[in-house]
Enzyme design. Structure first.
Site, PDB file in Angstrom:
ATOM      1  CB  CYS A 197      44.334  45.949 -34.445  1.00 18.55           C
ATOM      2  SG  CYS A 197      44.218  47.603 -34.855  1.00 18.55           S
ATOM      3  CG  HIS A 227      45.071  43.903 -38.323  1.00 18.29           C
ATOM      4  ND1 HIS A 227      43.875  44.101 -38.432  1.00 18.29           N
ATOM      5  CD2 HIS A 227      45.661  44.870 -37.755  1.00 18.29           C
ATOM      6  CE1 HIS A 227      43.755  45.361 -38.188  1.00 18.29           C
ATOM      7  NE2 HIS A 227      45.048  45.974 -37.851  1.00 18.29           N
ATOM      8  CG  ASN A 245      43.288  48.713 -39.632  1.00 17.12           C
ATOM      9  OD1 ASN A 245      42.758  47.902 -38.966  1.00 17.12           O
ATOM     10  ND2 ASN A 245      44.709  49.101 -39.469  1.00 17.12           N
TER      11      ASN A 245
HETATM   12  O1  UT7 Z   1      45.971  48.773 -37.328  1.00 13.92           O
HETATM   13  C1  UT7 Z   1      46.534  49.307 -36.095  1.00 13.92           C
HETATM   14  C2  UT7 Z   1      48.197  49.218 -36.617  1.00 13.92           C
HETATM   15  N1  UT7 Z   1      48.327  50.539 -37.496  1.00 13.92           N
HETATM   16  C3  UT7 Z   1      49.449  50.083 -38.446  1.00 13.92           C
HETATM   17  O2  UT7 Z   1      50.189  49.072 -38.394  1.00 13.92           O
HETATM   18  C4  UT7 Z   1      49.831  51.295 -39.487  1.00 13.92           C
HETATM   19  C5  UT7 Z   1      51.126  51.145 -39.915  1.00 13.92           C
HETATM   20  N2  UT7 Z   1      51.544  52.375 -40.479  1.00 13.92           N
HETATM   21  C6  UT7 Z   1      51.286  52.691 -41.792  1.00 13.92           C
HETATM   22  O3  UT7 Z   1      50.390  51.986 -42.476  1.00 13.92           O
HETATM   23  C7  UT7 Z   1      51.840  53.755 -42.527  1.00 13.92           C
HETATM   24  O4  UT7 Z   1      53.074  54.096 -41.785  1.00 13.92           O
HETATM   25  C8  UT7 Z   1      51.052  54.630 -43.153  1.00 13.92           C
HETATM   26  C9  UT7 Z   1      50.014  54.244 -44.154  1.00 13.92           C
HETATM   27  C10 UT7 Z   1      50.092  55.378 -41.832  1.00 13.92           C
HETATM   28  C11 UT7 Z   1      51.892  55.922 -43.597  1.00 13.92           C
HETATM   29  O5  UT7 Z   1      52.637  55.371 -44.732  1.00 13.92           O
HETATM   30  P1  UT7 Z   1      54.209  55.716 -44.697  1.00 13.92           P
HETATM   31  O6  UT7 Z   1      54.809  55.293 -46.106  1.00 13.92           O
HETATM   32  O7  UT7 Z   1      54.934  55.134 -43.415  1.00 13.92           O
HETATM   33  O8  UT7 Z   1      54.285  57.377 -44.805  1.00 13.92           O
HETATM   34  P2  UT7 Z   1      54.973  58.201 -43.716  1.00 13.92           P
HETATM   35  O9  UT7 Z   1      54.149  58.523 -42.282  1.00 13.92           O
HETATM   36  O10 UT7 Z   1      56.564  58.147 -43.609  1.00 13.92           O
HETATM   37  O11 UT7 Z   1      54.683  59.551 -44.244  1.00 13.92           O
HETATM   38  C12 UT7 Z   1      55.354  59.867 -45.746  1.00 13.92           C
HETATM   39  C13 UT7 Z   1      54.973  61.237 -46.337  1.00 13.92           C
HETATM   40  C14 UT7 Z   1      54.803  62.461 -45.375  1.00 13.92           C
HETATM   41  O12 UT7 Z   1      55.187  63.575 -45.946  1.00 13.92           O
HETATM   42  P3  UT7 Z   1      56.675  64.029 -45.787  1.00 13.92           P
HETATM   43  O13 UT7 Z   1      57.068  64.386 -44.393  1.00 13.92           O
HETATM   44  O14 UT7 Z   1      57.584  63.187 -46.416  1.00 13.92           O
HETATM   45  O15 UT7 Z   1      56.454  65.381 -46.636  1.00 13.92           O
HETATM   46  C15 UT7 Z   1      53.666  62.291 -44.732  1.00 13.92           C
HETATM   47  O16 UT7 Z   1      53.295  63.702 -44.277  1.00 13.92           O
HETATM   48  O17 UT7 Z   1      53.612  61.126 -46.795  1.00 13.92           O
HETATM   49  C16 UT7 Z   1      52.608  62.040 -45.992  1.00 13.92           C
HETATM   50  N3  UT7 Z   1      51.383  61.537 -45.762  1.00 13.92           N
HETATM   51  C17 UT7 Z   1      50.318  61.560 -46.554  1.00 13.92           C
HETATM   52  N4  UT7 Z   1      50.102  62.085 -47.956  1.00 13.92           N
HETATM   53  C18 UT7 Z   1      49.178  62.158 -48.360  1.00 13.92           C
HETATM   54  C19 UT7 Z   1      50.893  60.763 -44.643  1.00 13.92           C
HETATM   55  N5  UT7 Z   1      49.781  60.313 -44.703  1.00 13.92           N
HETATM   56  C20 UT7 Z   1      49.268  60.920 -46.018  1.00 13.92           C
HETATM   57  C21 UT7 Z   1      48.068  60.834 -46.812  1.00 13.92           C
HETATM   58  N6  UT7 Z   1      48.082  61.331 -47.985  1.00 13.92           N
HETATM   59  N7  UT7 Z   1      47.071  60.539 -46.215  1.00 13.92           N
END
Ligand code: UT7
Length: 328
Positions: free
Chosen positions: A115, A255, A285
Site C-alpha cells: 500500500c 492512503h 482501499n
Molecule cells: O491497506 C492495508 C492495511 N490495512 C488496514 O490498515 C486495515 C486495518 N484494519 C481495519 O480496517 C479493521 O480492523 C477492519 C475493518 C478490517 C475490521 O474492523 P474492526 O473494527 O477492527 O473489527 P474486528 O476485526 O475487531 O472485528 C469485530 C467483529 C468480529 O466479530 P466478533 O468476534 O466480535 O463476534 C468480526 O468477526 O466484527 C466481525 N467482522 C465483521 N462483521 C460484519 C469482521 N468483518 C466483518 C464484516 N461484516 N465485514
C-alpha cells in the site's frame, strides 16, 4: 550538483466500470451495509471484470495525466509503476504502459511496496527530476486487488478494490515547487499482513490454491493499531523535518485505508479531518493505487493551489510506511 525543484504538472486516474455496493457484498457474505459503512467508511467500490488486468487501468490513468500536463508520449523519459498485482510476473506494468502509450524514449520499472507503493514511487521519481537525471517522469499506482482477495473472507473482501492513478513530474524552480521532506520505514513482518503463497517460497500448487493461500491474510486489529500510530507519527515527523507546523498543511492525501484510522490519526496530530482528502466512500482501499487516485480526485475537486503544502501518507504490508511533503 545544484538541485532543482520538482513539480507535479498533471494527474489522471481510472476506475473499473463495475460498481459493487455494500448491499451487493451482503448478498454473498455475512456482513451488512451498516457494518461496512460504520467500521470503514466505505459505501461502494469498483471491481475489475474477469477479463481486465492492472495495466487496463494504469494505461488510461497515465494517458490522462500526460494530457493534463500537456506532454506527448515522446516527452516521457522515465515511467515508474507501483503495484503488487501486475498483469503477470514479467513483464512489468511499466513496460506494458510504455508499449500502449508509445513512450519511445522512456526507461522504467515497477516498485512493489504494497500500500506504500505510490508514495515511494513519487518520491523516487521526484529525486530523478531533482538530480537532473529525468526531465519528464510518469509515476503510476495501479492495482487489481480483487485477484488476491478471498471473496469469501469478510475481513478483507469489504475493504479492498481496484483502480489506478498517475502523475507527471517535471523540473521546477528550486524553492518554488519541490519535494521538501520525506519519511520512510520498514518493520519486516510476515504475520500481520501477507500473502502466503504464489512467491518463490510457496509456489502455487493445486493444494495451496484449494486452501486459499493465494489470498491476502490480514490481522485487522493489529493492522488497525499499526496504521493509526504510524499515520500520526508520519504527519508530525515529516512536518518536523520540513520545519513546518502540521497546521500549515493545506491538504493531506492519505492512503484510503479506513475512515476510522484516518479520524483517529488526525485527532492525535491536531490537524482537522477537513484537511484530509477522502474518497474512500466510493473508491475503497486500492492499495498502491489509493494515494494516486485520491491525488487526482483532489486536483479535480480544485483542492490544491500553487504554493500549497501537500502531504502524502501511506502504510501497509511490509510492514512499510512512507510520506512525501511537496510544496505544490
Ligand atoms: O491497506 C492495508 C492495511 N490495512 C488496514 O490498515 C486495515 C486495518 N484494519 C481495519 O480496517 C479493521 O480492523 C477492519 C475493518 C478490517 C475490521 O474492523 P474492526 O473494527 O477492527 O473489527 P474486528 O476485526 O475487531 O472485528 C469485530 C467483529 C468480529 O466479530 P466478533 O468476534 O466480535 O463476534 C468480526 O468477526 O466484527 C466481525 N467482522 C465483521 N462483521 C460484519 C469482521 N468483518 C466483518 C464484516 N461484516 N465485514
Amino acid at each position: 550538483m545544484k538541485l532543482i525543484g520538482v513539480q507535479i504538472t498533471g494527474t489522471g486516474s481510472c476506475l473499473p466500470e463495475q460498481v459493487v455496493t455494500n448491499e451487493d457484498l451482503s448478498k454473498n457474505l455475512d456482513t451488512s451495509d451498516e457494518w461496512i459503512l460504520s467500521r470503514t467508511g466505505i459505501g461502494e467500490r469498483r471491481f475489475a471484470r474477469p477479463d481486465e488486468a492492472t495495466s487496463d487501468f494504469a494505461i488510461p490513468a497515465a494517458r490522462a495525466a500526460l494530457e493534463a500536463a500537456g506532454k506527448t508520449p515522446e516527452d516521457v523519459d522515465l515511467v515508474l509503476c507501483a503495484t503488487m498485482t501486475p498483469d503477470m510476473v514479467m513483464p512489468t506494468v511499466s513496460a506494458l504502459v510504455q508499449r500502449e502509450l508509445g513512450l519511445v524514449n522512456a526507461g522504467g520499472y515497477d516498485i512493489n511496496s504494497a500500500c506504500t507503493g505510490f508514495v515511494q514511487t513519487i518520491t523516487a521519481g521526484s529525486n530523478y527530476i531533482r538530480s537532473g537525471l529525468s526531465k519528464c517522469c510518469l509515476v503510476i499506482g495501479a492495482e487489481t486487488m480483487t485477484r488476491i482477495i478471498d471473496p469469501a473472507n469478510r475481513n478483507t473482501a469489504v475493504i479492498f478494490a481496484d483502480g489506478a492513478g498517475a502523475a507527471v513530474l517535471e523540473p521546477a524552480e528550486a524553492g518554488v515547487s519541490d519535494l521538501i521532506a520525506m519519511s520512510a520505514g520498514l518493520k519486516g513482518d510476515d504475520e500481520v499482513l501477507f500473502v502466503p503463497a504464489g512467491g518463490s517460497r510457496k509456489p502455487l500448487t493445486p493444494e495451496r490454491i484449494a486452501a486459499g493461500e493465494q489470498y491476502v491474510v490480514m490481522k485487522g486489529r493489529e493492522t488497525f493499531r499499526f496504521a493509526v500510530k504510524t499515520f500520526a507519527r508520519l504527519i508530525t515527523e515529516t512536518c518536523e523535518k520540513a520545519g513546518v507546523a502540521p497546521s500549515e498543511l493545506a491538504i493531506v492525501v492519505p492512503h484510503q485505508v479506513n475512515m476510522r484510522i484516518i479520524e483517529a490519526a488526525v485527532e492525535r496530530t491536531g490537524i482537522t479531518k477537513e484537511v484530509c482528502f477522502l474518497n474512500i466512500a466510493t473508491v475503497g482501499n486500492t492499495s498502491a493505487a489509493s494515494v494516486a487516485i485520491a491525488l487526482d480526485h483532489a486536483v479535480k475537486a480544485d483542492r490544491i493551489q500553487r504554493g500549497d503544502l501537500v502531504l502524502f501518507v501511506a502504510f501497509g504490508g511490509g510492514l512499510s510506511w512512507a510520506s512525501a511533503l511537496f510544496r505544490w
